[in-house]
Design an enzyme around this catalytic site. Structure first.
Site, PDB file in Angstrom:
ATOM      1  N   LYS A 138     -17.103  18.407   2.172  1.00  0.00           N
ATOM      2  CA  LYS A 138     -16.089  17.757   1.589  1.00  0.00           C
ATOM      3  C   LYS A 138     -16.802  16.535   0.254  1.00  0.00           C
ATOM      4  CE  LYS A 138     -12.947  19.315   1.788  1.00  0.00           C
ATOM      5  NZ  LYS A 138     -12.382  20.862   1.475  1.00  0.00           N
ATOM      6  N   GLY A 140     -17.924  17.185  -2.420  1.00  0.00           N
ATOM      7  CA  GLY A 140     -17.896  17.789  -3.941  1.00  0.00           C
ATOM      8  C   GLY A 140     -18.802  18.857  -4.240  1.00  0.00           C
ATOM      9  N   GLY A 345      -9.304  18.997  -4.172  1.00  0.00           N
ATOM     10  CA  GLY A 345      -8.414  18.086  -4.567  1.00  0.00           C
ATOM     11  C   GLY A 345      -6.960  17.982  -4.092  1.00  0.00           C
ATOM     12  N   ARG A 346      -7.067  18.247  -2.656  1.00  0.00           N
ATOM     13  CA  ARG A 346      -5.788  18.328  -2.136  1.00  0.00           C
ATOM     14  C   ARG A 346      -5.093  16.650  -1.805  1.00  0.00           C
ATOM     15  NH1 ARG A 346      -8.656  21.471   1.994  1.00  0.00           N
ATOM     16  NH2 ARG A 346      -7.729  23.596   2.052  1.00  0.00           N
TER      17      ARG A 346
HETATM   18  N1  PPS Z   1     -13.984  18.489 -10.537  1.00  0.00           N
HETATM   19  C1  PPS Z   1     -13.429  18.681  -9.153  1.00  0.00           C
HETATM   20  N2  PPS Z   1     -12.371  19.218  -9.012  1.00  0.00           N
HETATM   21  C2  PPS Z   1     -11.916  19.265  -7.493  1.00  0.00           C
HETATM   22  N3  PPS Z   1     -12.359  18.688  -6.630  1.00  0.00           N
HETATM   23  C3  PPS Z   1     -13.421  17.921  -6.858  1.00  0.00           C
HETATM   24  C4  PPS Z   1     -14.250  17.859  -8.148  1.00  0.00           C
HETATM   25  N4  PPS Z   1     -15.209  17.179  -7.959  1.00  0.00           N
HETATM   26  C5  PPS Z   1     -15.104  16.535  -6.723  1.00  0.00           C
HETATM   27  N5  PPS Z   1     -14.198  17.180  -6.057  1.00  0.00           N
HETATM   28  C6  PPS Z   1     -13.912  16.945  -4.620  1.00  0.00           C
HETATM   29  O1  PPS Z   1     -14.450  17.855  -3.778  1.00  0.00           O
HETATM   30  C7  PPS Z   1     -14.032  17.828  -2.692  1.00  0.00           C
HETATM   31  C8  PPS Z   1     -14.139  19.224  -1.933  1.00  0.00           C
HETATM   32  O2  PPS Z   1     -15.610  19.022  -1.478  1.00  0.00           O
HETATM   33  P1  PPS Z   1     -16.524  20.299  -1.106  1.00  0.00           P
HETATM   34  O3  PPS Z   1     -16.354  21.149  -2.252  1.00  0.00           O
HETATM   35  O4  PPS Z   1     -17.784  19.854  -0.907  1.00  0.00           O
HETATM   36  O5  PPS Z   1     -15.613  21.060   0.076  1.00  0.00           O
HETATM   37  S1  PPS Z   1     -16.088  21.994   1.069  1.00  0.00           S
HETATM   38  O6  PPS Z   1     -16.907  21.395   1.893  1.00  0.00           O
HETATM   39  O7  PPS Z   1     -16.926  22.799   0.204  1.00  0.00           O
HETATM   40  O8  PPS Z   1     -14.837  22.454   1.504  1.00  0.00           O
HETATM   41  C9  PPS Z   1     -12.502  17.680  -2.879  1.00  0.00           C
HETATM   42  O9  PPS Z   1     -12.037  16.905  -1.707  1.00  0.00           O
HETATM   43  P2  PPS Z   1     -10.478  16.613  -1.548  1.00  0.00           P
HETATM   44  O10 PPS Z   1     -10.017  15.792  -2.734  1.00  0.00           O
HETATM   45  O11 PPS Z   1     -10.338  15.587  -0.410  1.00  0.00           O
HETATM   46  O12 PPS Z   1      -9.633  18.024  -1.821  1.00  0.00           O
HETATM   47  C10 PPS Z   1     -12.436  16.624  -4.257  1.00  0.00           C
HETATM   48  O13 PPS Z   1     -12.044  15.399  -3.933  1.00  0.00           O
END
Ligand code: PPS
Length: 381
Positions: A138, A140, A345-346
Site C-alpha cells: 500500500k 504506491g 486510490g480508494r
Molecule cells: N498515481 C497513483 N494512482 C493511484 N494510486 C496511487 C498513485 N500513486 C500512489 N498511489 C497510492 O498507491 C496506493 C496503493 O499502493 P500499492 O500499489 O503499493 O498497493 S499494493 O500493495 O500493491 O496493493 C494507493 O493507496 P489507497 O489510496 O489507499 O488506495 C494510492 O494512494
C-alpha cells in the site's frame, strides 16, 4: 474461313487466360497471406508481451502498440484485445492469492508456451531481475512500476511473482521464466511488496545476486495501515472496525503489534533485517507521498539509482481531477492517457481522531529511527 481466322485472331484468344484471372489469383494469394498474418498475430497475443518493446505488458497494451503503428493494424488491436491472455505457468494462482495486489490491477502475463510466439521472441533473453521493488504494501508500488515501464530500458513482469516469500521452492529457473525477454542494457524488474516484511527475503535475494538493486516505496505508516485495512474491508465487509483491531487493550491504549496492518509500518525494524545482507546505498527509499505530489521528481531519483537516462519527466504526467492522482499522459505502448484502476486510490473510512493520534505516538520513535537509518526525513510527524 479467312474471315473467321481474322475474327478469331482479333478477338481475345481462347488460349490466353482472361485478363481478370491473374488479378483474382493475386487477390486470393493476398487474402491467404493476410489470413496467415492475422493468425500468427492472434496466436502470439500473449507472448507479444515478451517481445522487446512490449515486454511485461498485457495483450491489450501490446495491441495498443500495434495499433499505434498504423491504421491497418487497428483491426489487429481489436483482435488482440479479445485474445485470451494466458498466465505464466504457476504465477496466476499465486498472484490471484496475493493480498497486496487485487487481480484486476495486474498486467496480463504472457503465454511463453505458444509455439508461434517463440518465432516472435527470437531476440532477447529472460534474465533474473537486477532491480526489485520490495515494498511496502500500500505504499504506491503499483504506481511506481507502471510509471517505470514507460522507460524503454526497463522491462517488468506485471503480476507479483511472490518468489522470495511463497514460491522459493520452485527454483530460480521457474522465477527466470516469469520474466520478460530483455536486450543487453535493459533492466529486468518485478515488484512484490510483501518481500520487505519477509524474514527470509534478504538472504534469498542476496543468494540470487548480491548486486540486486532494491527499491522501497514508503508511506506514512498510519495512512498505510488505514489503506491496508480499507483493502481488507473491501473484500470482507464484516471485519471489526479499524479502531477495535488497533488495540490489544483500548483502555490502556496498548497497540496490537501482531496485526499485520500495524506491523508492516514499523519500517526501522524490517530494514534492520535487510541491512544484514545489503549496504544501505543499494536500497532506494521512494516517498509514497511525493510519488503522488511530484511523480516526475521521484521518478528522476529512481532512474538515477538504476543508472538510467532520465527519460521519464514531468511531460509524462498529468493530474486527473476525477481520480485525484497523477496519471500517465500516454501509457507505454498506447497513445491514450492511463490512470491506475479503481482499487488504487480508494476512499478510506473515517477513523477516530484519538486512535489516529495514538498511532502517531506509537510510530514516532520507529519513524525517527527510520529517518536516521536512511538519512531521509519523510515528514510523517
Ligand atoms: N498515481 C497513483 N494512482 C493511484 N494510486 C496511487 C498513485 N500513486 C500512489 N498511489 C497510492 O498507491 C496506493 C496503493 O499502493 P500499492 O500499489 O503499493 O498497493 S499494493 O500493495 O500493491 O496493493 C494507493 O493507496 P489507497 O489510496 O489507499 O488506495 C494510492 O494512494
Amino acid at each position: 474461313m479467312g474471315q473467321r481466322l481474322i475474327c478469331c485472331l482479333d478477338a481475345p484468344s481462347a488460349l490466353q487466360p482472361p485478363p481478370l484471372l491473374p488479378v483474382r489469383r493475386k487477390l486470393l494469394l493476398l487474402c491467404i497471406m493476410l489470413f496467415l498474418w492475422l493468425y500468427m498475430f492472434y496466436s502470439c497475443a500473449g507472448s507479444c508481451a515478451s517481445v522487446p518493446g512490449l515486454a511485461g505488458r498485457g495483450a491489450g497494451e501490446a495491441a495498443a502498440t500495434a495499433g499505434a503503428h498504423g491504421e491497418g493494424l487497428q483491426v489487429l488491436s481489436k483482435l488482440l484485445r479479445r485474445a485470451p491472455s494466458g498466465g505464466a505457468k504457476g504465477l496466476a494462482g499465486s498472484a490471484a492469492a496475493s493480498p497486496s495486489e487485487p487481480r484486476e490491477e495486474q498486467s496480463a502475463a504472457p503465454d511463453p508456451t505458444s509455439p508461434i510466439s517463440s518465432f516472435f521472441n527470437g531476440s532477447g533473453t529472460k534474465k533474473l531481475p537486477q532491480a526489485i521493488i520490495i515494498g511496502v504494501k500500500k505504499g504506491g508500488t503499483r504506481a511506481l512500476l507502471e510509471f517505470l515501464r514507460v522507460h524503454p530500458d526497463i522491462r517488468a513482469v506485471g503480476a507479483e511473482p511472490h518468489f522470495f516469500d511463497r514460491n522459493y521452492e520452485q527454483g530460480f529457473a521457474w522465477y527466470r521464466d516469469l520474466m520478460p525477454r530483455t536486450l543487453d542494457g535493459q533492466i529486468t524488474m518485478e515488484k512484490t511488496p510483501s518481500y520487505f516484511v519477509t524474514k527470509e527475503a534478504p538472504a534469498r535475494i542476496s543468494a540470487m545476486s548480491k548486486g540486486t538493486k532494491l527499491i522501497v516505496v514508503v508511506r506514512d505508516p498510519v495512512t498505510r495501515a488505514i489503506s491496508d485495512y480499507t483493502q481488507t474491508l473491501s473484500k470482507k465487509p464484516d471485519i471489526p472496525t479499524f479502531e477495535s483491531l488497533t488495540f490489544k487493550n483500548r483502555t490502556t491504549g496498548l497497540i496490537d503489534t501482531s496485526w499485520s496492518a500495524i506491523q508492516i509500518g514499523i519500517y526501522a525494524k524490517h530494514l534492520e533485517n535487510w541491512l544484514l545482507y545489503f549496504p544501505i546505498g543499494q536500497i532506494l527509499f521512494v516517498s509514497g507521498e511525493r510519488l503522488i505530489s511530484d511523480p516526475a521528481g521521484e521518478l528522476g531519483r529512481v532512474q538515477d539509482f538504476l543508472g538510467l537516462k532520465r527519460i521519464i519527466t514531468d511531460k509524462h504526467f498529468y493530474f486527473n481531477k476525477t481520480k485525484g492522482f497523477p496519471c500517465l499522459k500516454k501509457a507505454e505502448g498506447s497513445s491514450k492517457p492511463h490512470c491506475l484502476g479503481k482499487t488504487k486510490g480508494r476512499t478510506h473510512p473515517n477513523i477516530d481522531r484519538e486512535v489516529v493520534q495514538r498511532l502517531r505516538e506509537f510510530y514516532r520513535p520507529f519513524n525517527m529511527k527510520f529517518y536516521q537509518m536512511t538519512g531521509h526525513d519523510f515528514g510523517w510527524d
